[in-house]
Write a protein that holds these residues in place. Structure first.
Motif, short mmCIF file in Angstrom:
data_model
loop_
_atom_site.label_atom_id
_atom_site.label_comp_id
_atom_site.label_asym_id
_atom_site.label_seq_id
_atom_site.Cartn_x
_atom_site.Cartn_y
_atom_site.Cartn_z
N CYS A 1 26.30 9.68 4.58
CA CYS A 1 26.11 8.33 5.08
C CYS A 1 26.08 8.34 6.61
O CYS A 1 26.93 8.97 7.23
CB CYS A 1 27.27 7.47 4.57
SG CYS A 1 27.32 5.84 5.31
N CYS B 1 29.72 6.12 7.71
CA CYS B 1 31.08 6.63 7.50
C CYS B 1 31.10 8.15 7.37
O CYS B 1 32.17 8.75 7.34
CB CYS B 1 31.70 5.99 6.26
SG CYS B 1 30.90 6.45 4.71
N HIS C 1 30.99 4.36 -0.31
CA HIS C 1 32.25 4.56 0.40
C HIS C 1 32.54 3.40 1.35
O HIS C 1 33.61 2.81 1.32
CB HIS C 1 32.20 5.87 1.19
CG HIS C 1 31.90 7.05 0.33
ND1 HIS C 1 32.76 7.54 -0.61
CD2 HIS C 1 30.79 7.84 0.25
CE1 HIS C 1 32.22 8.58 -1.22
NE2 HIS C 1 31.02 8.78 -0.72
ZN LIG Z 1 29.22 5.09 4.20
#
Ligand SMILES: [Zn+2]
Ligand SMILES: [Zn+2]
Length: 76
Positions: free
Chosen positions: A4, A7, A20
């Motif tokens: 990602c 994050c 997440h």
């Molecule tokens: Zn993420």
């Protein structure tokens, strides 16, 4: 391995929303061969997140605006 862009957690597949941090992925997904191990503490909730992360996967707060110090507390 794909990650990602917000994050930096590992993603199972190319998806539109990160499971997440729950952000819709509109930036390019990061491709890398290794997993991030370095951690830092979230400014907001104090939980450990990946050092490269721009957003906390626990409290969903963006960290970029506070990276340079704690002088922005009164901007809400
Ligand atoms: Zn993420
Ligand atoms: Zn947090």
């Amino acid at each position: 391995m794909i990650k990602c862009p917000y994050c930096f957690e590992v993603l199972e597949e190319k998806i539109k929303k990160c499971p997440h941090c729950e952000q819709f992925i509109i930036d390019t997904i990061i491709e890398t061969e290794f997993k991030s191990l370095d951690k830092k503490k979230c400014f907001f909730c104090g939980k450990k997140i990946l050092k490269e992360a721009h957003i906390c996967r626990h409290c969903k707060q963006w960290l970029d605006s506070v990276d340079n110090g704690a002088s922005t507390y009164d901007q809400i």
